[in-house]
Design a protein around this motif. Structure first.
Motif, mmCIF file in Angstrom:
data_model
loop_
_atom_site.group_PDB
_atom_site.id
_atom_site.type_symbol
_atom_site.label_atom_id
_atom_site.label_comp_id
_atom_site.label_asym_id
_atom_site.label_seq_id
_atom_site.Cartn_x
_atom_site.Cartn_y
_atom_site.Cartn_z
ATOM 1 N N PRO A 41 0.915 -1.320 -0.064
ATOM 2 C CA PRO A 41 0.087 -0.018 -0.037
ATOM 3 C C PRO A 41 0.778 1.275 0.017
ATOM 4 N N VAL A 44 6.530 0.724 -1.469
ATOM 5 C CA VAL A 44 7.778 0.439 -1.318
ATOM 6 C C VAL A 44 8.722 -0.218 -2.380
ATOM 7 N N TRP A 45 7.964 -1.361 -2.969
ATOM 8 C CA TRP A 45 8.907 -2.100 -4.089
ATOM 9 C C TRP A 45 8.578 -1.594 -5.520
ATOM 10 N N CYS A 62 7.900 2.034 4.578
ATOM 11 C CA CYS A 62 7.272 0.937 4.992
ATOM 12 C C CYS A 62 6.393 1.176 6.029
ATOM 13 N N LEU A 63 5.321 0.494 6.133
ATOM 14 C CA LEU A 63 4.132 0.667 7.147
ATOM 15 C C LEU A 63 4.110 -0.669 8.211
ATOM 16 N N GLU A 64 5.046 -1.405 7.661
ATOM 17 C CA GLU A 64 5.044 -2.825 8.730
ATOM 18 C C GLU A 64 4.042 -3.599 8.626
ATOM 19 N N CYS A 65 3.011 -3.495 7.633
ATOM 20 C CA CYS A 65 1.813 -4.263 7.515
ATOM 21 C C CYS A 65 1.940 -5.808 7.101
ATOM 22 N N GLY A 66 3.001 -6.186 6.545
ATOM 23 C CA GLY A 66 3.447 -7.679 6.333
ATOM 24 C C GLY A 66 3.013 -8.212 5.241
ATOM 25 N N THR A 67 2.197 -7.231 4.344
ATOM 26 C CA THR A 67 1.469 -7.852 3.146
ATOM 27 C C THR A 67 2.371 -8.424 2.117
ATOM 28 N N CYS A 68 3.518 -7.706 1.952
ATOM 29 C CA CYS A 68 4.396 -8.324 0.781
ATOM 30 C C CYS A 68 4.994 -9.791 1.381
ATOM 31 N N TRP A 79 11.990 -10.384 5.477
ATOM 32 C CA TRP A 79 10.974 -9.278 6.403
ATOM 33 C C TRP A 79 11.333 -9.482 7.731
HETATM 34 FE FE1 SF4 Z 1 4.685 -2.602 1.773
HETATM 35 FE FE2 SF4 Z 1 5.558 -4.721 2.874
HETATM 36 FE FE3 SF4 Z 1 5.930 -2.581 4.186
HETATM 37 FE FE4 SF4 Z 1 3.639 -3.651 4.010
HETATM 38 S S1 SF4 Z 1 5.197 -4.516 5.074
HETATM 39 S S2 SF4 Z 1 3.975 -1.598 3.800
HETATM 40 S S3 SF4 Z 1 3.417 -4.556 1.835
HETATM 41 S S4 SF4 Z 1 6.782 -2.981 2.237
#
Ligand code: SF4
Length: 93
Positions: A41, A44-45, A62-68, A79
């Motif tokens: 979201p 970052v990539w 990075c929001l540290e959501c972990g989705t990637c 990660w």
């Molecule tokens: Fe993006 Fe991954 Fe960070 Fe979520 S954890 S904001 S998907 S880089």
């Protein structure tokens, strides 16, 4: 408020060291779908279409959501949480 406006309210305490990476760059070189670029979201990539296929990682967004971690079909995302004292800071209210 747009997602971009919301992202501007987020701060990142940089430890000078990325907490994100790829396990195996050769896997990225063979990937044609680049899910990492579409699931994040915070954009970052990014993958240069004229490059080697290995993504650039703007970890300081990075929001540290972990989705990637789960979005990569090859389980190729490295990660971890940022070092203590670093990482995202969300503004409340
Ligand atoms: Fe993006 Fe991954 Fe960070 Fe979520 S954890 S904001 S998907 S880089």
């Amino acid at each position: 408020m747009s997602i971009e406006d919301r992202l501007y309210t987020v701060k990142y305490r940089d430890t000078g060291e990325s907490h994100l990476g790829v396990e195996n760059p050769d896997v990225c070189a063979d990937c044609t779908t680049n899910e990492c670029t579409s699931v994040c979201p915070a954009a970052v990539w990014t993958v240069d279409p004229d490059g080697d296929g290995v993504p650039s990682i703007a970890y300081e967004n990075c929001l540290e959501c972990g989705t990637c971690r789960y979005g990569c079909p090859y389980d190729n995302v490295e990660w971890s949480y940022p070092k203590t004292g670093g990482g995202v800071v969300f503004k409340q209210g």
